[in-house]
Design an enzyme around this catalytic site. Structure first.
Site: not given
Length: 253
Positions: A109, A210, A212
């Site tokens: 990001c 994203h 993660e």
């Protein structure tokens, strides 16, 4: 058995009850530990000496944050918005140094935007003020894959994932404007927003989405963190066994 590769995870400035904190979200640490197989050192502030000790790390990671890179850093007009000058300074010092050293880099990001600015590119505000999923939904739903990005043939992501199009999530209101001379575009959304880039001769990959959040269950996210772990292990010349990547399911050809 050798120790895990050690990676530096950039933190951001936050304030709780008026008290400044240096913070990262735990999802980044979990993904790096469980999927990449790395040990994580959180690094905050401008850290002017970090460049001098990069050889102690086996990779660097710049994750997301709601505060943007300050526009003067890339020649943009100043505006009334929160800034994090220490994080800006950390990114703009460390990312070029890591590339010169051949150190594995992962950006997420804001990390993609920082990489582009660090290499001489610029950013823009998106026309409608956002390029993200429905933020009225619970957080775990916001971060589910929700739109496709297209991966250019011959790119790092295309080779890593094996697909021309994959589903991702994005939650951001800024994007790359002028692409830095040394940044290679790795993914583009249907509306033309650049969603990933790579640089250098080693492993340096940054994505606008994203990975993660569902790093252990989403195939695209797992592959990205696993690949970074492989690169960090090679940088450390260690034999620490990485978790096996999940099979590539649910992606589009």
């Amino acid at each position: 058995m050798s120790a895990r590769p050690l990676v530096a995870l950039a933190a951001s400035a936050e304030s709780v009850d008026g008290v400044p904190h240096t913070a990262v979200r735990e999802v980044y640490v979990r993904a790096l530990e469980r999927v990449s197989g790395c040990a994580v050192a959180v690094v905050g502030g401008p850290a002017p000496g970090l460049v001098d000790v990069l050889d102690r790390f086996d990779g660097v990671v710049f994750g997301g944050h709601q505060i943007d890179v300050a526009p003067p850093r890339y020649g943009g007009w100043p505006r009334l918005a929160p800034v994090d000058p220490d994080r800006d300074e950390l990114a703009l010092r460390v990312l070029p140094a890591a590339l010169r050293a051949g150190l594995p880099v992962l950006g997420i990001c804001r990390g993609l935007q920082e990489l582009n600015v660090a290499l001489g590119g610029t950013l823009r505000d998106l026309p409608d003020g956002s390029h993200r999923e429905d933020v009225s939904q619970p957080r775990d739903r916001q971060y589910r894959p929700a739109h496709d990005v297209h991966l250019p043939e011959g790119g790092v992501l295309r080779q890593l994932l094996g697909y021309a199009k994959v589903p991702v999530n994005s939650l951001h209101h800024q994007a790359i404007d002028r692409v830095a001379p040394d940044l290679r575009v790795e993914a583009v959304a249907d509306d033309g927003v650049i969603e990933a880039g790579s640089a250098g001769d080693g492993f340096c990959l940054a994505v606008q989405w994203h990975p993660e959040w569902y790093a252990e269950t989403d195939p695209v996210s797992t592959a990205i963190f696993h690949a970074f772990g492989v690169a960090a292990r090679l940088a450390a010349r260690q034999d620490f066994p990485l978790p096996r990547p999940m099979s590539s399911i649910g992606m589009n050809s």
